[in-house]
Design an enzyme around this catalytic site. Structure first.
Site, PDB file in Angstrom:
ATOM      1  N   LEU A 130       0.870  -1.171   0.000  1.00 33.58           N
ATOM      2  CA  LEU A 130       0.000   0.000   0.000  1.00 33.58           C
ATOM      3  C   LEU A 130       0.909   1.223   0.000  1.00 33.58           C
ATOM      4  O   LEU A 130       1.975   1.205   0.615  1.00 33.58           O
ATOM      5  CB  LEU A 130      -0.866   0.041   1.276  1.00 33.58           C
ATOM      6  CG  LEU A 130      -1.994  -0.986   1.446  1.00 33.58           C
ATOM      7  CD1 LEU A 130      -2.652  -0.798   2.806  1.00 33.58           C
ATOM      8  CD2 LEU A 130      -3.024  -0.875   0.346  1.00 33.58           C
ATOM      9  N   ASP A 131       0.485   2.291  -0.676  1.00 33.19           N
ATOM     10  CA  ASP A 131       1.247   3.540  -0.614  1.00 33.19           C
ATOM     11  C   ASP A 131       1.360   3.989   0.832  1.00 33.19           C
ATOM     12  O   ASP A 131       0.490   3.689   1.660  1.00 33.19           O
ATOM     13  CB  ASP A 131       0.545   4.651  -1.423  1.00 33.19           C
ATOM     14  CG  ASP A 131       0.519   4.361  -2.918  1.00 33.19           C
ATOM     15  OD1 ASP A 131       1.296   3.504  -3.367  1.00 33.19           O
ATOM     16  OD2 ASP A 131      -0.286   4.998  -3.619  1.00 33.19           O
ATOM     17  N   ARG A 132       2.401   4.744   1.113  1.00 33.41           N
ATOM     18  CA  ARG A 132       2.664   5.185   2.484  1.00 33.41           C
ATOM     19  C   ARG A 132       1.467   5.920   3.108  1.00 33.41           C
ATOM     20  O   ARG A 132       1.109   5.705   4.259  1.00 33.41           O
ATOM     21  CB  ARG A 132       3.896   6.091   2.489  1.00 33.41           C
ATOM     22  CG  ARG A 132       4.367   6.442   3.889  1.00 33.41           C
ATOM     23  CD  ARG A 132       5.591   7.348   3.821  1.00 33.41           C
ATOM     24  NE  ARG A 132       6.016   7.685   5.163  1.00 33.41           N
ATOM     25  CZ  ARG A 132       6.929   8.595   5.436  1.00 33.41           C
ATOM     26  NH1 ARG A 132       7.508   9.258   4.460  1.00 33.41           N
ATOM     27  NH2 ARG A 132       7.278   8.852   6.682  1.00 33.41           N
TER      28      ARG A 132
ATOM     29  N   THR B 130      -1.692   5.739   2.167  1.00 30.41           N
ATOM     30  CA  THR B 130      -2.939   4.965   2.114  1.00 30.41           C
ATOM     31  C   THR B 130      -3.053   4.096   3.360  1.00 30.41           C
ATOM     32  O   THR B 130      -2.077   3.475   3.767  1.00 30.41           O
ATOM     33  CB  THR B 130      -2.960   4.070   0.853  1.00 30.41           C
ATOM     34  OG1 THR B 130      -2.782   4.886  -0.299  1.00 30.41           O
ATOM     35  CG2 THR B 130      -4.272   3.310   0.735  1.00 30.41           C
TER      36      THR B 130
ATOM     37  N   ARG C  46      -5.231   6.406  -7.706  1.00 27.43           N
ATOM     38  CA  ARG C  46      -5.023   7.856  -7.636  1.00 27.43           C
ATOM     39  C   ARG C  46      -4.971   8.473  -9.036  1.00 27.43           C
ATOM     40  O   ARG C  46      -5.581   9.519  -9.301  1.00 27.43           O
ATOM     41  CB  ARG C  46      -3.738   8.155  -6.851  1.00 27.43           C
ATOM     42  CG  ARG C  46      -3.828   7.702  -5.399  1.00 27.43           C
ATOM     43  CD  ARG C  46      -2.470   7.536  -4.739  1.00 27.43           C
ATOM     44  NE  ARG C  46      -1.775   8.806  -4.571  1.00 27.43           N
ATOM     45  CZ  ARG C  46      -0.570   8.921  -4.000  1.00 27.43           C
ATOM     46  NH1 ARG C  46       0.052   7.843  -3.546  1.00 27.43           N
ATOM     47  NH2 ARG C  46       0.003  10.105  -3.879  1.00 27.43           N
TER      48      ARG C  46
END
Length: 319
Positions: free
Chosen positions: A143-145, A147, A245
């Protein structure tokens, strides 16, 4: 300097550890040791398998005996995890499911899934510090930081292989919640736009819709409408970097507080909600249990900031 591994270690390879490359096995055994050093000790013959020299691409077999030499690493490589013990302890409270094969976290926003890109601490390093006795802990996906939400961690190599196969065969259903700018059109149910990843000089990753990029698909569904925003459910079919995104932006509806692909004017409109983080949350994950084959659906509740933001928007809509 600090002696991280003070004596020669002999490790016998168990059946569930077989099949992996020796360099990957050593990276798991010698946590915090730079990759370049691992390749150096293999190349110099300090690592032996069944008393013989091996190449970094050697695949381990059940019963192999691996000799791991003492390795010296700088103290600063160890310090970051111990300096963030409070963060490590907090990970315990984030666990929403666990058994012998896997562990599921509700990852907080702002915590990276692993160290790297200038970060010394991530979820996986924290879990390993929390569970020093665990033989195996690996991320199934990322997961993105910024998110938050459901993050799957395998506790056995066999579980990791089975779950990766589900990802490859698109057998895993991921549902995210995102707050986007404006009124999302209900007829826009799927965004199919190829994505191309660029690395800037700063090392930052920026993804753009580009005909030369990889095929990418996200399904969208309107969950709730507000005056200037829409809460949507986003379900990625492919798993590209920053996919949701960039696809939301491509559809004309950037996500709130997205520092790379967002709209500062939209963020300013949300000032009264107290929101100050990316409104993207991995709310649910459906997959087959790697051992029992049972269909599992794990849900992660939103944090207080996201819930408060929606409460304020609902009150505004009602008035």
């Amino acid at each position: 300097m600090n002696m991280n591994n003070t004596s020669v270690k002999l490790v016998t390879i168990a059946a569930d550890e077989a099949g992996q490359r020796i360099d990957n096995f050593l990276r798991n055994q010698l946590k915090g040791v730079p990759k370049s050093m691992i390749y150096r000790i293999v190349r110099k013959g300090e690592v032996r398998v069944n008393k013989k020299r091996i190449k970094p691409e050697y695949k381990l077999q059940p019963g192999d005996e691996v000799r791991i030499p003492p390795v010296r690493i700088a103290e600063r490589d160890e310090a970051p995890v111990s300096a963030k013990l409070d963060k490590v302890a907090a990970l315990n409270d984030c666990i929403i499911f666990e058994d012998d094969h896997l562990l599921v976290l509700n990852k907080p926003s702002g915590t990276a899934v692993h160290g790297g890109s200038g970060l010394s601490f991530g979820v996986i390093e924290g879990l390993r510090a929390l569970r020093p006795e665990a033989r195996f802990l690996e991320l199934v996906h990322r997961l993105d930081r910024e998110t938050s939400g459901v993050l799957l961690v395998a506790k056995k190599r066999s579980a990791l292989r089975a779950l990766h196969e589900q990802l490859r065969m698109k057998g895993m259903q991921k549902d995210y919640l995102a707050l986007v700018r404006g009124q999302w059109q209900s007829h826009c149910k799927v965004v199919q736009a190829p994505l191309l990843k660029n690395i800037l000089q700063s090392g930052e990753r920026i993804v753009r819709v580009n005909a030369e990029g990889k095929p990418s698909e996200t399904r969208f569904k309107v969950e709730e409408r507000f005056e200037h925003a829409t809460l949507v459910k986003a379900s990625p079919v492919t798993g590209r970097t920053h996919q949701i995104r960039v696809h939301a932006l491509h559809a004309g509806h950037p996500i709130a507080f997205d520092d790379r692909y967002g709209d500062r004017d939209f963020d300013a409109e949300l000032k009264g909600t107290g929101l100050d983080r990316l409104f993207l949350h991995a709310a649910a994950l459906r997959f087959e249990h790697p051992n029992t084959g049972e269909t599992m659906r794990v849900e992660a509740p939103m944090d207080k900031k996201l819930r408060h933001c929606l409460d304020v928007l609902r009150k505004t809509k009602a008035s």
